[in-house]
Motif scaffolding. Structure first.
Motif, PDB file in Angstrom:
ATOM      1  N   ILE A 474       0.885  -1.206   0.015  1.00 38.31           N
ATOM      2  CA  ILE A 474      -0.194  -0.094  -0.021  1.00 38.31           C
ATOM      3  C   ILE A 474       0.774   1.388   0.207  1.00 38.31           C
ATOM      4  CG2 ILE A 474      -1.817   1.332   1.111  1.00 38.31           C
ATOM      5  CD1 ILE A 474      -2.619  -1.483   2.460  1.00 38.31           C
ATOM      6  N   LEU A 475       0.666   2.191  -0.725  1.00 34.09           N
ATOM      7  CA  LEU A 475       1.337   2.980  -0.967  1.00 34.09           C
ATOM      8  C   LEU A 475       0.660   4.514  -0.778  1.00 34.09           C
ATOM      9  CD1 LEU A 475       3.464   2.735  -4.527  1.00 34.09           C
ATOM     10  CD2 LEU A 475       4.191   2.091  -2.092  1.00 34.09           C
ATOM     11  N   GLN A 476       1.270   5.480   0.135  1.00 34.21           N
ATOM     12  CA  GLN A 476       0.499   6.845   0.444  1.00 34.21           C
ATOM     13  C   GLN A 476       1.218   7.999  -0.074  1.00 34.21           C
ATOM     14  OE1 GLN A 476       1.044   7.871   4.662  1.00 34.21           O
ATOM     15  NE2 GLN A 476       1.143   9.909   3.662  1.00 34.21           N
ATOM     16  N   GLY A 477       0.650   8.905  -0.784  1.00 37.10           N
ATOM     17  CA  GLY A 477       1.301   9.956  -1.255  1.00 37.10           C
ATOM     18  C   GLY A 477       1.438  10.886  -0.208  1.00 37.10           C
ATOM     19  N   ARG A 478       2.617  11.855  -0.209  1.00 35.57           N
ATOM     20  CA  ARG A 478       3.126  12.573   1.004  1.00 35.57           C
ATOM     21  C   ARG A 478       2.523  14.067   0.603  1.00 35.57           C
ATOM     22  NH1 ARG A 478       7.492  10.822   4.147  1.00 35.57           N
ATOM     23  NH2 ARG A 478       8.602   8.946   3.328  1.00 35.57           N
ATOM     24  N   GLY A 479       2.084  14.518  -0.555  1.00 33.00           N
ATOM     25  CA  GLY A 479       1.679  15.693  -0.669  1.00 33.00           C
ATOM     26  C   GLY A 479       0.788  15.767  -1.922  1.00 33.00           C
ATOM     27  N   ASN A 480       0.466  16.945  -2.612  1.00 34.71           N
ATOM     28  CA  ASN A 480      -0.290  17.055  -3.652  1.00 34.71           C
ATOM     29  C   ASN A 480       0.482  16.528  -4.891  1.00 34.71           C
ATOM     30  OD1 ASN A 480      -2.816  18.025  -2.803  1.00 34.71           O
ATOM     31  ND2 ASN A 480      -1.919  20.077  -2.519  1.00 34.71           N
TER      32      ASN A 480
END
Length: 585
Positions: A474-480
């Motif tokens: 599972i990958l989660q973006g750190r910003g826009n």
């Protein structure tokens, strides 16, 4: 926060084995009021942390890692000049006051051996770290105190170093329990815990409460009301406490029932009767590392992100004011049909009107029964010119409504975007993430680049990686900007995308690799998305999810903005513990 004089003396014992055996290898200043001396020693390298922050003042050995600014502050450069290669000779405490003196030997520019001292004062908002020369004068301090701030004890380069005023209290380590008991009884009208604070040097309110709680069996009472048994219990506890301190005490953390650090002490704490939890550690430095880990991060990020917070808050306020003004104009423009009616009525009655009239009373044939209405006229204009004036105002209002609707729509999108950046900032955990936010604001035209533009570009961070209980990544973006990269470029069409419904937050993607995804992994990804959003403190957060093939980015849209179809919604509660457990180290 109970780093009192006795706690500090026990910390000094942990540092003492380095004396005569360690040299300063490097000096860092990761935060405005925090220093780290990297010590090279025979038994292994150590890091000595000192903080003069009003929120987290302390001195300790640390195993933590700290991010350093690109350019070292002036005080850090000064310490590098004076202490690089210096040998740590001794550590001493001023009585049981909250001041530790670190004694160093080093060679000056002429090659002469000199002795320097670093005074670490742990005194709440008056905490400081002061470098002293051989003559006892101040070379400099991490916090300068001028005469306007304190006429009693200024701290400025070149002034003689003065100790804070002494306290008329007894040291439990140097006095017999009978002497301490006698001093406590000299305050007959005070509650026992306050009398203990007034009598004993180097203890915090938590320790005073523990002493009083043991003597009174958890009750309360003033000193003059103590009976023989209570006095005997008080004397016994003072003697036992003295022996415990001599043996090194018990590094103890107090936690709330939710597991949040609340306080710390060198004794086992029993006075809260199950309202608090206790946890013990092998050393006081390990205790402080655990206690301040979250607070340190929060303070460092607050210091480094202050300019961004102010900029975003001001930008958001400016957009909101502009939107409010535009909405008011839009409401006014909605009365434009009245202007057209007035123009039509004047045009239909030109034969009845004369130049110079200020009011035309005419039948309004647009309404039933044609009621009379008064239409203001400009006496300088002919009736036909007055009609054209009303038509012009109608066309202006009609155009304004169309333009205002577009402007309001754009303003609301801009306001929502700034809200997403503010959410990024609130969740940022390192300097690299702050740099990424600055770069995003520069790229979108909100901020200008500092300096010449030739500076080294900030380090790019990858997405946060998790491994679900079923083994899916599972990958989660750190910003826009990274959200766009993750969703639109790095993911496959069959991967599953998550985002909180109408709430700013990170894009989260499950890498499916063509396999069916179990319900447990879907739920875990939804909880990760909920926790990494503006709703992280809420419960029952709606999270939309769909395949990447159903997500698109409109042309010209701001960073992080996407549209999606064919989605489902999961309602979950953000789970910090789950996120930490699944996060790949």
């Amino acid at each position: 926060m109970a780093i009192d004089g006795i706690f500090l003396s026990l910390l000094a014992r942990e540092i003492e084995p380095l004396c005569g055996n360690a040299r300063v290898d490097r000096v860092f200043q990761p935060a405005r009021e925090t220093l780290i001396l990297a010590l090279r020693a025979k038994g292994g390298n150590q890091k000595l942390l000192m903080s003069a922050s009003s929120q987290t003042p302390r001195i300790q050995l640390t195993a933590g890692s700290y991010e350093n600014p690109a350019a070292p502050p002036m005080f850090c450069m000064l310490l590098r000049k004076h202490l690089s290669g210096a040998k740590l000779c001794a550590v001493s405490q001023v009585s049981l006051d909250r001041i530790l003196m670190l004694h160093f030997e080093n060679r000056n520019e002429l090659g002469d051996l000199v002795t320097l001292r670093l005074a670490v004062e742990i005194m709440g908002r008056h905490s400081n770290i002061i470098l002293l020369g051989e003559d006892g004068k101040i070379i400099d301090a991490i916090k300068r105190v001028d005469l306007q701030t304190s006429s009693v004890r200024p701290v400025l380069p070149g002034l003689p170093y003065q100790l804070p005023p002494g306290q008329d209290k007894l040291s439990l380590l140097e006095s017999e329990p009978e002497q301490v008991l006698e001093r406590i009884c000299s305050y007959p009208e005070l509650p026992l815990h306050k009398a203990v604070m007034n009598a004993i040097l180097g203890i915090s309110p938590v320790v005073a409460g523990e002493i009083a709680g043991y003597a009174l069996r958890g009750g309360e009472g003033i000193v003059s009301s103590l009976d023989a048994e209570q006095l005997s219990r008080l004397r016994f506890f003072l003697q036992e406490m003295k022996e415990r301190i001599a043996a090194g005490g018990t590094p103890t953390m107090l936690l709330t029932k939710e597991g949040k650090p609340k306080d710390l002490c060198f004794l086992e704490i029993t006075q809260y009767s199950g309202l608090m939890l206790t946890k013990h550690y092998e050393s006081y430095s390990e205790l402080l590392d655990a206690f301040f880990r979250e607070r340190d991060l929060s303070e460092r990020m607050h210091q480094r992100s202050g300019d961004l917070f102010r900029f975003l808050a001001n930008t958001s306020e400016r957009i909101e004011r502009k939107l409010q003004h535009q909405r008011e104009e839009l409401l006014q423009s909605r009365d434009r049909d009245k202007l057209r009616v007035q123009a039509d009525l004047i045009n239909s009655n030109l034969y009845r009107l004369q130049k110079g009239e200020t009011v035309a009373r005419l039948e309004n044939f647009y309404e039933p029964d044609s009621p009379l209405i008064d239409i203001p006229l400009d006496a300088r204009l002919t009736p036909a010119q007055n009609a054209q004036r009303y038509y012009a105002e109608y066309r202006k209002a009609d155009t304004a409504e169309r333009m205002l609707k577009t402007l309001i729509e754009k303003g609301e999108a801009e306001y929502a975007y700034i809200d997403t950046v503010l959410d990024e900032l609130l969740r940022a955990t390192c300097e690299a993430e702050l740099d990424a936010i600055r770069e995003e604001l520069i790229a979108t035209g909100y901020m200008r680049r500092r300096g010449t533009g030739r500076e080294k570009r900030p380090q790019k961070l990858g997405p946060v990686r998790y491994r679900s209980s079923d083994g899916f990544q599972i990958l989660q973006g750190r910003g826009n900007v990274q959200n766009d990269q993750l969703t639109m470029k790095d993911s496959q069409k069959g991967d599953i995308w998550f985002h909180t419904q109408n709430i700013p937050g990170s894009h989260v993607v499950i890498r499916t690799e063509g396999k069916p995804v179990p319900e447990r992994t879907l739920e875990e990804a939804a909880k990760i998305a909920a926790y990494n959003s503006k709703a992280k403190q809420s419960s029952l957060v709606p999270v939309d999810y769909t395949e990447i093939r159903n997500v698109r980015k409109p042309a010209g849209a701001r960073p992080g903005f996407v549209l999606y179809i064919n989605y489902q919604t999961a309602v979950v509660t953000p789970d910090e513990e789950l996120c930490e457990r699944l996060k790949e180290k």
